[in-house]
Design a protein around this motif. Structure first.
Motif, PDB file in Angstrom:
ATOM      1  N   GLY A 179      23.296 -56.589  67.659  1.00  0.00           N
ATOM      2  CA  GLY A 179      24.690 -56.719  68.061  1.00  0.00           C
ATOM      3  C   GLY A 179      24.927 -58.147  68.516  1.00  0.00           C
ATOM      4  O   GLY A 179      24.478 -59.091  67.867  1.00  0.00           O
ATOM      5  N   ALA A 180      25.607 -58.315  69.634  1.00  0.00           N
ATOM      6  CA  ALA A 180      25.954 -59.651  70.125  1.00  0.00           C
ATOM      7  C   ALA A 180      24.812 -60.217  70.960  1.00  0.00           C
ATOM      8  O   ALA A 180      24.593 -59.801  72.097  1.00  0.00           O
ATOM      9  CB  ALA A 180      27.234 -59.583  70.944  1.00  0.00           C
ATOM     10  N   PHE A 181      24.092 -61.160  70.390  1.00  0.00           N
ATOM     11  CA  PHE A 181      23.002 -61.840  71.088  1.00  0.00           C
ATOM     12  C   PHE A 181      23.327 -63.324  71.214  1.00  0.00           C
ATOM     13  O   PHE A 181      24.025 -63.888  70.376  1.00  0.00           O
ATOM     14  CB  PHE A 181      21.681 -61.651  70.348  1.00  0.00           C
ATOM     15  N   ARG A 182      22.778 -63.958  72.222  1.00  0.00           N
ATOM     16  CA  ARG A 182      23.062 -65.369  72.494  1.00  0.00           C
ATOM     17  C   ARG A 182      22.192 -66.255  71.592  1.00  0.00           C
ATOM     18  O   ARG A 182      21.213 -66.853  72.042  1.00  0.00           O
ATOM     19  CB  ARG A 182      22.820 -65.663  73.970  1.00  0.00           C
ATOM     20  N   THR A 215      28.138 -66.587  75.561  1.00  0.00           N
ATOM     21  CA  THR A 215      28.395 -65.539  76.559  1.00  0.00           C
ATOM     22  C   THR A 215      27.912 -64.164  76.104  1.00  0.00           C
ATOM     23  O   THR A 215      28.096 -63.178  76.817  1.00  0.00           O
ATOM     24  CB  THR A 215      29.901 -65.443  76.887  1.00  0.00           C
ATOM     25  N   GLN A 216      27.285 -64.082  74.929  1.00  0.00           N
ATOM     26  CA  GLN A 216      26.829 -62.793  74.420  1.00  0.00           C
ATOM     27  C   GLN A 216      25.785 -62.189  75.371  1.00  0.00           C
ATOM     28  O   GLN A 216      24.958 -62.911  75.944  1.00  0.00           O
ATOM     29  CB  GLN A 216      26.216 -62.954  73.019  1.00  0.00           C
ATOM     30  N   PRO A 217      25.795 -60.873  75.537  1.00  0.00           N
ATOM     31  CA  PRO A 217      24.892 -60.249  76.507  1.00  0.00           C
ATOM     32  C   PRO A 217      23.444 -60.124  76.041  1.00  0.00           C
ATOM     33  O   PRO A 217      22.535 -59.996  76.864  1.00  0.00           O
ATOM     34  CB  PRO A 217      25.507 -58.859  76.712  1.00  0.00           C
ATOM     35  N   PRO A 220      17.698 -62.951  73.090  1.00  0.00           N
ATOM     36  CA  PRO A 220      16.857 -63.050  71.885  1.00  0.00           C
ATOM     37  C   PRO A 220      15.379 -62.800  72.154  1.00  0.00           C
ATOM     38  O   PRO A 220      14.674 -62.253  71.295  1.00  0.00           O
ATOM     39  CB  PRO A 220      17.098 -64.486  71.402  1.00  0.00           C
ATOM     40  N   ALA A 221      14.885 -63.181  73.333  1.00  0.00           N
ATOM     41  CA  ALA A 221      13.476 -62.951  73.648  1.00  0.00           C
ATOM     42  C   ALA A 221      13.165 -61.457  73.711  1.00  0.00           C
ATOM     43  O   ALA A 221      12.107 -61.005  73.240  1.00  0.00           O
ATOM     44  CB  ALA A 221      13.109 -63.628  74.970  1.00  0.00           C
ATOM     45  N   LYS A 222      14.084 -60.676  74.280  1.00  0.00           N
ATOM     46  CA  LYS A 222      13.883 -59.225  74.327  1.00  0.00           C
ATOM     47  C   LYS A 222      13.994 -58.621  72.927  1.00  0.00           C
ATOM     48  O   LYS A 222      13.298 -57.651  72.608  1.00  0.00           O
ATOM     49  CB  LYS A 222      14.897 -58.580  75.282  1.00  0.00           C
ATOM     50  N   ALA A 223      14.870 -59.193  72.097  1.00  0.00           N
ATOM     51  CA  ALA A 223      14.974 -58.730  70.714  1.00  0.00           C
ATOM     52  C   ALA A 223      13.662 -58.974  69.979  1.00  0.00           C
ATOM     53  O   ALA A 223      13.165 -58.106  69.247  1.00  0.00           O
ATOM     54  CB  ALA A 223      16.119 -59.430  70.000  1.00  0.00           C
ATOM     55  N   ALA A 224      13.081 -60.160  70.165  1.00  0.00           N
ATOM     56  CA  ALA A 224      11.815 -60.486  69.519  1.00  0.00           C
ATOM     57  C   ALA A 224      10.719 -59.527  69.969  1.00  0.00           C
ATOM     58  O   ALA A 224       9.899 -59.065  69.151  1.00  0.00           O
ATOM     59  CB  ALA A 224      11.430 -61.925  69.826  1.00  0.00           C
ATOM     60  N   ALA A 225      10.684 -59.208  71.259  1.00  0.00           N
ATOM     61  CA  ALA A 225       9.683 -58.269  71.775  1.00  0.00           C
ATOM     62  C   ALA A 225       9.848 -56.892  71.142  1.00  0.00           C
ATOM     63  O   ALA A 225       8.860 -56.225  70.793  1.00  0.00           O
ATOM     64  CB  ALA A 225       9.784 -58.173  73.296  1.00  0.00           C
ATOM     65  N   ALA A 226      11.109 -56.466  70.983  1.00  0.00           N
ATOM     66  CA  ALA A 226      11.365 -55.164  70.346  1.00  0.00           C
ATOM     67  C   ALA A 226      10.907 -55.162  68.892  1.00  0.00           C
ATOM     68  O   ALA A 226      10.363 -54.162  68.394  1.00  0.00           O
ATOM     69  CB  ALA A 226      12.856 -54.835  70.434  1.00  0.00           C
TER      70      ALA A 226
END
Length: 275
Positions: A179-182, A215-217, A220-226
């Motif tokens: 979705g909306a990532f920074r 301002t996206q919530p 990216p680091a958490k996305a990479a971990a997932a």
């Protein structure tokens, strides 16, 4: 054993976050970008794990050369991440053929060429993973994102067939739908010339794209971990929406599709030749 990753668009956004996560896991990343100087800080911090390579994914003639060189030097490519991308805003009528074709070159033809190039190496080892960075816009769309979603829908259809083809060969396919990532995606957006008739429908999308960057919530680091967690799972999912907005949008869209089919099921089924 450490893995060898080939990541496109590794200089920013998800590409950089995935590169950093892979390095933290002890892996080696061949990090590609159109301008390798944008990777200097990563290389300086991890000189033995990050290799910068110049690659524009629309330069399909160079893709085979790059992949062959990586395979020759490292002996294998364990994970391909097709991440390079950009966004575009415009109503379908506003979008020119040149704008649409350009987006398909980045989001469909580039990933297809890279996938074809790495598959012989993965098939030979009967292992590997291909990560396709799609979007929640690869499952649903709305005014202003006709061109962008067209490319992501195409990428997802291609990837779904690919998963059936290479799964029995020991190769995983993971389609990521953020979705909306920074990530700065909207910072590099392109825009079609406006037609006044679409001010009410596409206008809000244009204004959102102009103001949301930074301002996206989503982190990216958490996305990479997932993504690394999904790849490590015994049963890696074909699709992985990321972020509450993506989960809600995709599930809501699927519910709406199911409801519409149910409402028209009788008409839809009554289309065979009379017996």
């Amino acid at each position: 054993m450490s893995r060898v990753w080939l990541v496109t668009g590794a200089n920013s956004g998800f590409g950089r976050a995935i590169t950093e996560a892979a390095v933290a896991a002890g892996d080696t990343v061949v990090a590609t970008a159109r301008r390798t100087g944008t990777l200097d800080d990563l290389v300086a911090r991890h000189p033995d794990q990050v290799e910068p390579v110049r690659l524009d994914v629309t330069d399909t003639a160079r893709i085979d050369t790059v992949v062959a060189d990586v395979a020759a030097r490292h002996g294998r490519i364990d994970v391909l991440v097709n991440n390079a991308g950009r966004t575009h805003v415009g109503a379908l009528e506003e979008t020119t053929d040149a704008e649409l074709r350009s987006l398909f070159e980045v989001h469909v033809f580039g990933p297809a060429a890279l996938t074809r190039a790495v598959l012989p190496h993965m098939r030979a080892r009967r292992s590997g993973a291909i990560v396709q960075l799609s979007s929640m816009g690869g499952q649903m769309s709305f005014a202003g994102f006709a061109a962008y979603s067209a490319t992501k829908f195409a990428l997802e259809g291609m990837s779904e067939a690919l998963a059936d083809e290479v799964g029995p060969l020991g190769i995983k396919v993971l389609v990521v739908e953020p979705g909306a990532f920074r990530t700065g995606l909207f910072g590099g957006k392109s825009l079609s010339t406006e037609i006044e008739a679409y001010a009410e429908t596409v206008g809000p999308t244009r204004r959102m794209a102009a103001t949301v960057d930074g301002t996206q919530p989503g982190d990216p680091a958490k996305a990479a971990a997932a993504i690394l967690t999904a790849l490590a799972a015994e049963r890696t999912p074909l699709r992985l929406p990321l972020g509450p907005d993506a989960v809600d949008a995709v599930t809501g869209h699927l519910d709406a599709v199911r409801a519409e089919i149910a409402a028209w099921e009788e008409v839809a089924r009554d289309t065979d030749f009379d017996s």
